[in-house]
Design a protein around this motif. Structure first.
Motif, PDB file in Angstrom:
ATOM      1  N   GLU B  38      51.647  54.453  69.795  1.00 18.02           N
ATOM      2  CA  GLU B  38      50.281  53.939  69.882  1.00 18.02           C
ATOM      3  C   GLU B  38      49.301  54.963  69.338  1.00 18.02           C
ATOM      4  O   GLU B  38      49.403  56.148  69.616  1.00 18.02           O
ATOM      5  N   PHE B  39      48.337  54.483  68.563  1.00 17.12           N
ATOM      6  CA  PHE B  39      47.324  55.360  68.007  1.00 17.12           C
ATOM      7  C   PHE B  39      46.083  55.316  68.877  1.00 17.12           C
ATOM      8  O   PHE B  39      45.828  54.326  69.548  1.00 17.12           O
ATOM      9  N   ARG B  40      45.331  56.379  68.818  1.00 15.68           N
ATOM     10  CA  ARG B  40      44.059  56.349  69.530  1.00 15.68           C
ATOM     11  C   ARG B  40      43.112  55.428  68.783  1.00 15.68           C
ATOM     12  O   ARG B  40      43.166  55.349  67.549  1.00 15.68           O
ATOM     13  N   PRO B  41      42.265  54.716  69.502  1.00 14.55           N
ATOM     14  CA  PRO B  41      41.366  53.811  68.791  1.00 14.55           C
ATOM     15  C   PRO B  41      40.381  54.590  67.922  1.00 14.55           C
ATOM     16  O   PRO B  41      39.943  55.673  68.272  1.00 14.55           O
ATOM     17  N   LEU B  42      40.095  54.017  66.783  1.00 18.54           N
ATOM     18  CA  LEU B  42      39.179  54.652  65.844  1.00 18.54           C
ATOM     19  C   LEU B  42      37.916  53.822  65.747  1.00 18.54           C
ATOM     20  O   LEU B  42      37.938  52.610  65.955  1.00 18.54           O
ATOM     21  N   ARG B  43      36.849  54.488  65.420  1.00 22.59           N
ATOM     22  CA  ARG B  43      35.628  53.778  65.043  1.00 22.59           C
ATOM     23  C   ARG B  43      35.409  54.063  63.570  1.00 22.59           C
ATOM     24  O   ARG B  43      35.462  55.218  63.155  1.00 22.59           O
ATOM     25  N   ALA B  44      35.183  53.036  62.800  1.00 21.77           N
ATOM     26  CA  ALA B  44      35.067  53.263  61.365  1.00 21.77           C
ATOM     27  C   ALA B  44      33.960  52.409  60.787  1.00 21.77           C
ATOM     28  O   ALA B  44      33.628  51.345  61.313  1.00 21.77           O
ATOM     29  N   GLU B  45      33.374  52.880  59.718  1.00 17.76           N
ATOM     30  CA  GLU B  45      32.457  52.071  58.927  1.00 17.76           C
ATOM     31  C   GLU B  45      32.653  52.482  57.473  1.00 17.76           C
ATOM     32  O   GLU B  45      32.953  53.633  57.188  1.00 17.76           O
ATOM     33  N   THR B  46      32.498  51.528  56.582  1.00 22.63           N
ATOM     34  CA  THR B  46      32.660  51.850  55.173  1.00 22.63           C
ATOM     35  C   THR B  46      31.376  51.508  54.431  1.00 22.63           C
ATOM     36  O   THR B  46      30.527  50.780  54.950  1.00 22.63           O
ATOM     37  N   ASP B  47      31.277  52.055  53.213  1.00 23.03           N
ATOM     38  CA  ASP B  47      30.138  51.749  52.351  1.00 23.03           C
ATOM     39  C   ASP B  47      28.822  52.115  53.000  1.00 23.03           C
ATOM     40  O   ASP B  47      27.885  51.335  53.018  1.00 23.03           O
ATOM     41  N   LEU B  48      28.748  53.292  53.565  1.00 23.70           N
ATOM     42  CA  LEU B  48      27.517  53.638  54.250  1.00 23.70           C
ATOM     43  C   LEU B  48      26.635  54.568  53.441  1.00 23.70           C
ATOM     44  O   LEU B  48      25.449  54.656  53.680  1.00 23.70           O
ATOM     45  N   LEU B  49      27.219  55.274  52.458  1.00 25.53           N
ATOM     46  CA  LEU B  49      26.408  56.168  51.640  1.00 25.53           C
ATOM     47  C   LEU B  49      25.948  55.413  50.403  1.00 25.53           C
ATOM     48  O   LEU B  49      26.777  54.968  49.603  1.00 25.53           O
ATOM     49  N   PRO B  50      24.642  55.244  50.238  1.00 21.59           N
ATOM     50  CA  PRO B  50      24.160  54.383  49.157  1.00 21.59           C
ATOM     51  C   PRO B  50      24.398  54.942  47.764  1.00 21.59           C
ATOM     52  O   PRO B  50      24.463  54.192  46.796  1.00 21.59           O
ATOM     53  N   THR B  51      24.526  56.255  47.639  1.00 22.69           N
ATOM     54  CA  THR B  51      24.651  56.806  46.294  1.00 22.69           C
ATOM     55  C   THR B  51      26.102  57.074  45.904  1.00 22.69           C
ATOM     56  O   THR B  51      26.356  57.670  44.883  1.00 22.69           O
ATOM     57  N   CYS B  52      27.019  56.637  46.744  1.00 22.15           N
ATOM     58  CA  CYS B  52      28.424  56.877  46.436  1.00 22.15           C
ATOM     59  C   CYS B  52      29.073  55.593  45.939  1.00 22.15           C
ATOM     60  O   CYS B  52      28.643  54.497  46.282  1.00 22.15           O
ATOM     61  N   ASN B  53      30.123  55.743  45.158  1.00 24.56           N
ATOM     62  CA  ASN B  53      30.878  54.563  44.741  1.00 24.56           C
ATOM     63  C   ASN B  53      31.636  53.964  45.915  1.00 24.56           C
ATOM     64  O   ASN B  53      31.848  52.774  45.971  1.00 24.56           O
ATOM     65  N   GLY B  54      32.053  54.814  46.809  1.00 22.01           N
ATOM     66  CA  GLY B  54      32.728  54.340  48.016  1.00 22.01           C
ATOM     67  C   GLY B  54      32.609  55.398  49.081  1.00 22.01           C
ATOM     68  O   GLY B  54      32.575  56.583  48.779  1.00 22.01           O
ATOM     69  N   SER B  55      32.529  54.971  50.329  1.00 22.23           N
ATOM     70  CA  SER B  55      32.385  55.956  51.390  1.00 22.23           C
ATOM     71  C   SER B  55      32.931  55.380  52.679  1.00 22.23           C
ATOM     72  O   SER B  55      33.018  54.171  52.850  1.00 22.23           O
ATOM     73  N   ALA B  56      33.288  56.260  53.576  1.00 18.76           N
ATOM     74  CA  ALA B  56      33.797  55.832  54.877  1.00 18.76           C
ATOM     75  C   ALA B  56      33.460  56.892  55.898  1.00 18.76           C
ATOM     76  O   ALA B  56      33.382  58.081  55.587  1.00 18.76           O
ATOM     77  N   HIS B  57      33.246  56.436  57.098  1.00 20.08           N
ATOM     78  CA  HIS B  57      32.963  57.321  58.219  1.00 20.08           C
ATOM     79  C   HIS B  57      33.877  56.891  59.356  1.00 20.08           C
ATOM     80  O   HIS B  57      33.812  55.753  59.800  1.00 20.08           O
ATOM     81  N   VAL B  58      34.753  57.775  59.768  1.00 20.58           N
ATOM     82  CA  VAL B  58      35.728  57.432  60.794  1.00 20.58           C
ATOM     83  C   VAL B  58      35.596  58.441  61.920  1.00 20.58           C
ATOM     84  O   VAL B  58      35.478  59.642  61.670  1.00 20.58           O
ATOM     85  N   SER B  59      35.576  57.964  63.142  1.00 19.94           N
ATOM     86  CA  SER B  59      35.478  58.901  64.253  1.00 19.94           C
ATOM     87  C   SER B  59      36.492  58.578  65.331  1.00 19.94           C
ATOM     88  O   SER B  59      36.841  57.428  65.569  1.00 19.94           O
ATOM     89  N   LEU B  60      36.932  59.631  65.968  1.00 22.35           N
ATOM     90  CA  LEU B  60      37.880  59.522  67.065  1.00 22.35           C
ATOM     91  C   LEU B  60      37.135  59.733  68.369  1.00 22.35           C
ATOM     92  O   LEU B  60      36.058  60.315  68.390  1.00 22.35           O
ATOM     93  N   THR B  61      37.736  59.309  69.466  1.00 25.91           N
ATOM     94  CA  THR B  61      37.053  59.448  70.742  1.00 25.91           C
ATOM     95  C   THR B  61      36.980  60.895  71.211  1.00 25.91           C
ATOM     96  O   THR B  61      36.198  61.206  72.092  1.00 25.91           O
TER      97      THR B  61
END
Lengths: 404, 415
Positions: B38-61
């Motif tokens: 079992e993995f720890r639950p992650l919180r993630a969001e993508t496409d958050l940096l407007p000047t990047c071609n792609g971006s992601a922000h992932v955080s652990l508890t």
């Protein structure tokens, strides 16, 4: 069981403020005897009758507002600055008006306290500030000459002098240079210990610890949990019973262990959850074993109050764990989870809340076990993205807040 | 004296011994009561940096967060003109029936076969990890960035068996996907910022978090649509709405979710896969999982304290690919995991303090139960085999952890 990835949400915060008995108290209201004007009522529109009491006039004094460092609290001369605030010392400059010199700004983030005319800010979170008599847990950081440096989550490392520990062989033994050389056999880097704050340095605030009691010393047979120390009146509560025993479900069955688990909550936010050890019974047992071993080697005096200390302290510095059965280990892990979740939910942590949270967690597991037999329910829960931990947290908050 | 950054503190021998014994139980008893896969639950969001071609922000508890930004630039391919000229010269000479071994070797080395798309170069992807408290040349940063960059560059060769032909299809690596034409290519800058309380030097702990964050950022990365064709100098469409995904989302059997996902970005056709030859494998960015072993137990996604008692730590890189051949009616777009690499990492349990037995010092090498002894590392072949099987899945019913992780990522991207 795979991985669950959720979008960021504010549900954690909602949980706190949404519940009826809001777990995050506002110390700001409770202790202030100065009523704060609302945003609408500025100094110009003071209600009659309230004029006797001092009031902060600026329109930004809103209830429960969190001040940020550098923010101006007031520029009226009548207020005094307290902890967490700063006033630029007004030199006798001609151009600075009197009001400009009295400007008080915040230096910490947090809600404002007003005590009569004293303005102070309690930070949202801070490191532990040691005071004499506190029961703390610490971790040895380094071994120095005749003393240890201990991390107790304070701004500075605490020190534990060699002369403040119980040495094997009785209390009244001299500390020799030989003891100094073998300090690592007592405590080495990384070791956890429970101690009491003996004194706090006047000039620098360095805490001095002592472990001169059978209750203090090295920690074994358990798991370390770290929660936030001070701030906002949450975390481990000062002045309650900090070392207690929880009767867990591991003992209710036919298990061999007693199922009792010791919990030690340090004021500094360091906690220790371990198998219950009854010192007297333990000492007796050890003595019996010792007697059996040296039955032929001569007689030994029985255990009495005078040599109890001696018997125990021979083993007190070992880091050997006893045998702990699976069920007790599981309950220890569960208690750790409860303490962490209590801290996450910004609730007080003391004997009462820990036991309530624990029973809520046990109950929740029973229900979830029933659910798991029903495959549809499991699939539905997985589809809805229900995460067990948040569910558990919700239940714990309900149990603790709802009960008292 | 300021306390050292409290992360560097080691666990006490008693804690290590307790934790190790808990993890050796069957089933392993983890401090947070997770199951071993079992993995720890992650919180993630993508496409958050407007000047990047792609971006992601992932955080652990536990407070670790990774922010990944991907920026693409058009670069001129080094030496492209030279090889082109060589190629032309070679063709002239070939027509004159004067085989020149040296020139053809040079042309082959440049990878410029006239009827094949040019190959990518590993230098076209630069990856940089940043941790705020560490120096830029810290060993941990170099270790982490190489561990993350390496699987991006490798290619897996898969043999696809169809009813008509058996072809060894080379799945395209990320670098190959960056080719515009023989003169131009995209250059990817992958920048990773790690915020973590557990960044003691030498720890491999943040590796899976960074890997998953990079995966999500690459999956969300979009390149502007090219207006130019063939060998023309690249000219891109200004309209971001019409940009194309670097890794197009895999088609689903049910069309609805995809169209709803694309509704935000624009009409459906924009999501069409960039022109690729049929039969080529559709790859997905690789992920690297951290696996630890304790005795014979295999534990996935170890927390920081669990990692401290590992007998052996393994980083398993897995890529995913699905066959895009569409001339068969039985579509199975299930992503099949392919093992890219298994690396052993030195266990942090090596640098721990020895426990003190209750009965005083014992003879060196004697084992006292309940007393911690630093591990020396090493993993048995049999355990290694079981790790690989657990990651990839042993049979058709047992899908393996890699697949579960991919499904988790996929479910997140579709939601």
């Amino acid at each position: 069981m795979g991985i669950s990835i959720l979008p960021p949400s504010d549900s954690d915060d909602d949980l706190g403020s949404g519940s009826p008995g809001s777990p995050s108290p506002s110390p700001h209201d409770s202790s202030s005897d100065t009523s704060m004007p609302d945003a609408a009522s500025t100094s110009s529109s003071r209600r009659p009758g309230a004029g006797k009491r001092p009031k902060l006039s600026s329109s930004q004094r809103r209830r429960n507002r969190i001040l940020v460092p550098g923010e101006t609290i007031t520029d009226e001369a009548q207020w005094m600055r307290g902890h967490g605030t700063f006033s630029a010392a007004a030199p006798s400059s001609s151009h600075a008006s009197a009001s400009a010199g009295a400007t008080i700004t915040a230096t910490l983030p947090g809600p404002l306290h007003t005590t009569n005319k004293l303005l102070s800010i309690t930070p949202l979170r801070s490191r532990y500030h040691p005071s004499i008599g506190d029961l703390v847990l610490g971790r040895i950081v380094s071994v120095d000459r005749a003393r240890w440096r201990v991390d107790i989550a304070a701004p500075l490392l605490a020190q534990l002098p060699l002369s403040s520990i119980n040495l094997p062989g009785g209390v009244l033994r001299r500390r020799t240079t030989a003891d100094e050389l073998q300090m690592r056999t007592y405590f080495q880097e990384g070791d956890l210990l429970v101690a009491e704050v003996q004194g706090v340095g006047n000039s620098d605030g360095v805490a001095t610890l002592h472990t001169r009691s059978l209750r203090y010393g090295k920690l074994r047979n358990g798991v370390f949990v770290r929660v936030m120390g001070e701030g906002r009146g949450v975390g481990v509560v000062r002045g309650r019973r900090q070392v207690f025993t929880v009767a867990t479900v591991a003992g209710s069955g036919s298990g061999s262990g007693s199922g009792e688990v010791d919990v030690a909550l340090g004021v500094n936010g360091y906690c220790w959850v371990s198998r219950h050890v009854d010192p007297e019974a333990d000492a007796l047992e050890k003595e019996k074993a010792g007697k059996a071993k040296m039955a032929g080697a001569g007689s030994r005096v029985g255990m009495s109050i005078s040599n109890l200390d001696e018997l125990v302290s021979n083993e007190i510095y070992s880091s050997q764990n006893d045998e702990i059965d699976y069920r007790t280990r599981k309950e220890i892990a569960r208690l750790c989870t409860c303490i962490t979740l209590l801290a996450d939910a910004a609730l007080k942590i003391d004997e009462d809340t820990v036991i309530k949270a624990y029973s809520a967690a046990v109950e929740a597991e029973m229900e979830m076990m029933v659910d798991e037999d029903d495959e549809d329910a499991v699939a539905a829960a997985a589809a809805a993205g229900v995460d067990r931990k948040s569910e558990l947290k919700k239940r714990i908050v309900q149990a603790v807040v709802g009960g008292g | 004296m300021m306390p050292a950054t409290s992360t560097a503190t080691t666990l006490s021998p008693a804690e290590l011994s307790y934790l190790h014994t808990s993890l050796t139980q069957t089933p392993p008893l983890r401090p947070d009561l997770r199951s071993s896969t079992e993995f720890r639950p992650l919180r993630a969001e993508t496409d958050l940096l407007p000047t990047c071609n792609g971006s992601a922000h992932v955080s652990l508890t536990d407070g670790s967060e990774a922010l990944v930004g991907i920026k693409a630039e058009v670069h001129r391919t080094a030496g492209a003109n030279v090889t082109k000229r060589l190629d032309e010269e070679m063709r002239e000479k070939m027509s004159l029936d004067e085989p020149s071994s040296t020139i053809s070797a040079a042309a082959a080395a440049a990878g410029l076969d006239s009827n094949r798309k040019p190959r990518g170069h590993p230098d076209w992807i630069s990856l940089n990890v940043d941790i705020s408290t560490l120096r830029d040349d810290d060993a941990l940063l170099i270790f982490l960035s190489e561990m993350l960059r390496e699987p991006l560059l490798t290619t897996s060769t898969t043999t696809t068996t169809t009813t008509t032909t058996t072809t060894a299809t080379r799945s395209s690596s990320l670098a190959d996907m960056l080719v515009i034409n023989s003169n131009w290519h995209w250059h990817l800058h992958i920048d990773i910022l790690l915020l973590s309380p557990f960044t003691a030097s030498g720890t491999s702990y943040p590796l899976p978090l960074l890997s998953l964050a990079t995966h999500l950022a690459l999956r969300s990365a979009r390149l502007p649509k090219l207006k130019s064709q063939g060998e023309e100098d690249p000219l891109v469409d200004d309209d971001w709405e019409s940009s194309l995904f670097l890794f197009p989302p895999p088609p689903t059997s049910a069309r609805k979710p995809e169209s709803s996902a694309s509704g935000k970005a624009g009409p459906n056709e924009q999501h069409s896969i960039p022109p690729r030859e049929a039969g080529r494998l559709l790859t997905m960015p690789p992920i690297t999982l951290l696996v630890m072993t304790v005795n014979s137990n295999i534990i996935f996604d170890p927390s920081h304290s669990e990692l401290a008692v590992a007998d052996a730590v393994l980083a398993v890189s897995v890529s995913f690919s699905s066959d895009t051949t569409t001339h068969h009616h039985h579509h199975h777009h299930a992503q099949t995991p392919t093992l890219l690499a298994v690396r052993t990492i030195e266990t942090p349990a090596r640098d721990t303090m020895r426990g003190v037995p209750a009965a005083g010092e014992v003879v060196e090498g004697d084992l006292v139960p309940g007393v911690w002894r630093p591990r020396v590392g090493g993993v048995k072949r049999e355990v290694l085999k079981r790790v690989v099987r657990a990651v990839l899945g042993a049979s058709a019913d047992d899908s393996g952890v890699a697949r579960e992780v991919f499904d988790g990522l996929e479910a997140f991207l579709r939601s």
